[in-house]
Scaffold this active site. Structure first.
Site, PDB file in Angstrom:
ATOM      1  N   GLU A  51       2.760  22.186  44.523  1.00  0.00           N
ATOM      2  CA  GLU A  51       3.569  23.387  44.296  1.00  0.00           C
ATOM      3  C   GLU A  51       4.958  23.021  43.783  1.00  0.00           C
ATOM      4  O   GLU A  51       5.503  23.665  42.891  1.00  0.00           O
ATOM      5  CB  GLU A  51       3.730  24.189  45.598  1.00  0.00           C
ATOM      6  CG  GLU A  51       2.444  24.772  46.141  1.00  0.00           C
ATOM      7  CD  GLU A  51       1.712  23.844  47.099  1.00  0.00           C
ATOM      8  OE1 GLU A  51       1.800  22.599  46.928  1.00  0.00           O
ATOM      9  OE2 GLU A  51       1.046  24.354  48.001  1.00  0.00           O
TER      10      GLU A  51
ATOM     11  N   CYS B  63       7.360  23.375  50.810  1.00  0.00           N
ATOM     12  CA  CYS B  63       7.018  24.147  49.601  1.00  0.00           C
ATOM     13  C   CYS B  63       7.362  25.624  49.774  1.00  0.00           C
ATOM     14  O   CYS B  63       7.787  26.283  48.819  1.00  0.00           O
ATOM     15  CB  CYS B  63       5.547  23.972  49.247  1.00  0.00           C
ATOM     16  SG  CYS B  63       5.211  22.324  48.596  1.00  0.00           S
TER      17      CYS B  63
ATOM     18  N   TYR C 263       4.863   6.732  51.709  1.00  0.00           N
ATOM     19  CA  TYR C 263       4.302   8.080  51.863  1.00  0.00           C
ATOM     20  C   TYR C 263       5.273   9.250  51.668  1.00  0.00           C
ATOM     21  O   TYR C 263       4.953  10.215  50.995  1.00  0.00           O
ATOM     22  CB  TYR C 263       3.610   8.225  53.231  1.00  0.00           C
ATOM     23  CG  TYR C 263       2.362   7.388  53.416  1.00  0.00           C
ATOM     24  CD1 TYR C 263       1.867   6.563  52.396  1.00  0.00           C
ATOM     25  CD2 TYR C 263       1.679   7.421  54.629  1.00  0.00           C
ATOM     26  CE1 TYR C 263       0.725   5.791  52.588  1.00  0.00           C
ATOM     27  CE2 TYR C 263       0.530   6.652  54.824  1.00  0.00           C
ATOM     28  CZ  TYR C 263       0.063   5.843  53.805  1.00  0.00           C
ATOM     29  OH  TYR C 263      -1.071   5.092  53.993  1.00  0.00           O
TER      30      TYR C 263
ATOM     31  N   ASN D 126      -0.522  17.349  43.230  1.00  0.00           N
ATOM     32  CA  ASN D 126       0.252  16.488  44.135  1.00  0.00           C
ATOM     33  C   ASN D 126       0.243  15.041  43.647  1.00  0.00           C
ATOM     34  O   ASN D 126      -0.739  14.562  43.072  1.00  0.00           O
ATOM     35  CB  ASN D 126      -0.241  16.598  45.588  1.00  0.00           C
ATOM     36  CG  ASN D 126      -1.714  16.327  45.782  1.00  0.00           C
ATOM     37  OD1 ASN D 126      -2.526  16.603  44.907  1.00  0.00           O
ATOM     38  ND2 ASN D 126      -2.069  15.795  46.928  1.00  0.00           N
TER      39      ASN D 126
ATOM     40  N   ALA E 215       2.847   5.022  47.656  1.00  0.00           N
ATOM     41  CA  ALA E 215       2.589   4.043  48.716  1.00  0.00           C
ATOM     42  C   ALA E 215       3.641   4.161  49.819  1.00  0.00           C
ATOM     43  O   ALA E 215       3.365   3.895  50.990  1.00  0.00           O
ATOM     44  CB  ALA E 215       2.587   2.634  48.136  1.00  0.00           C
TER      45      ALA E 215
HETATM   46  N1  THU Z   1      -0.111  18.964  49.668  1.00  0.00           N
HETATM   47  C1  THU Z   1       0.186  19.743  48.594  1.00  0.00           C
HETATM   48  O1  THU Z   1       0.175  19.285  47.446  1.00  0.00           O
HETATM   49  N2  THU Z   1       0.484  21.041  48.828  1.00  0.00           N
HETATM   50  C2  THU Z   1       0.525  21.622  50.061  1.00  0.00           C
HETATM   51  O2  THU Z   1       0.915  22.767  50.181  1.00  0.00           O
HETATM   52  C3  THU Z   1       0.104  20.866  51.242  1.00  0.00           C
HETATM   53  C4  THU Z   1      -0.127  19.427  51.040  1.00  0.00           C
HETATM   54  C5  THU Z   1      -0.426  17.552  49.430  1.00  0.00           C
HETATM   55  C6  THU Z   1       0.594  16.605  49.971  1.00  0.00           C
HETATM   56  C7  THU Z   1      -0.232  15.351  50.151  1.00  0.00           C
HETATM   57  O3  THU Z   1      -0.285  14.665  48.908  1.00  0.00           O
HETATM   58  C8  THU Z   1      -1.615  15.872  50.465  1.00  0.00           C
HETATM   59  O4  THU Z   1      -1.636  17.227  50.064  1.00  0.00           O
HETATM   60  C9  THU Z   1      -1.987  15.789  51.930  1.00  0.00           C
HETATM   61  O5  THU Z   1      -0.994  16.319  52.740  1.00  0.00           O
END
Ligand code: THU
Length: 161
Positions: free
Chosen positions: A75, A115, A68, A62, A66
């Site tokens: 994914e 995702c 958000y 991920n 900044a």
């Molecule tokens: N996040 C993912 O990378 N995959 C997911 O399936 C759920 C959430 C990330 C997004 C964000 O950077 C952090 O986790 C917290 O939500």
């Protein structure tokens, strides 16, 4: 009036040790990828690893921002890499893991709604289900045979034709 219901089966195992060696290795790749996440805002470092049907393994993590909402999940970073570098090659299995600085990383987390939608589109595009392995650094692992199962009544391209 007709009531319908949706059920799905998945497998829960008590630890990574019960995975076959190939799946264990994929989880390791995902864990290593989580170390490359850029998650200074959530402190939730997600790693995903895809084993393509050609045997190649690719990873994503991920990447936050900044501003958000600009951030992108591991994914979808990974799906973009796969689709660009190996177009039309199906993903056999995707492992998803995380390391949180705020809590113990000992339960599986499953992909967010956006995702799920992206994973389903990829399945449809290459006409093959993606098998998911979900787990934290320790603890139980969930095995789900297709991302389609995570998104009943999905919005799909057929609606646009
Ligand atoms: N996040 C993912 O990378 N995959 C997911 O399936 C759920 C959430 C990330 C997004 C964000 O950077 C952090 O986790 C917290 O939500």
């Amino acid at each position: 009036m007709k009531k319908e219901n949706f059920q799905f089966e998945f497998t829960r195992i008590s630890s990574k040790d019960e995975l076959n060696p190939i799946d264990q290795e994929l989880m390791q790749h995902a864990l290593r990828a989580s170390a490359e996440a850029y998650a200074p805002y959530s402190n939730f470092f997600v790693g995903a690893a895809a084993k393509l049907s050609s045997g190649i393994i690719l990873t994503g993590s991920n990447q936050e921002n900044a501003s958000y909402p600009v951030g992108i999940c591991a994914e979808r970073v990974l799906l973009g890499i796969v689709a660009t570098q190996h177009p039309k090659i199906p993903i056999d299995t995707m492992a998803i893991t995380y390391q949180s600085k705020n809590r113990e990383s000992n339960v599986p987390v499953s992909p967010c709604g956006m995702c799920r939608q992206a994973l389903l589109e990829f399945e449809n595009r290459v006409n093959q289900p993606i098998r998911l392995l979900l787990g934290g650094v320790t603890g139980e692992i969930l095995i789900i045979e297709s991302t389609r199962l995570l998104l009943p009544l999905a919005f799909e391209s057929s609606y646009l034709k």
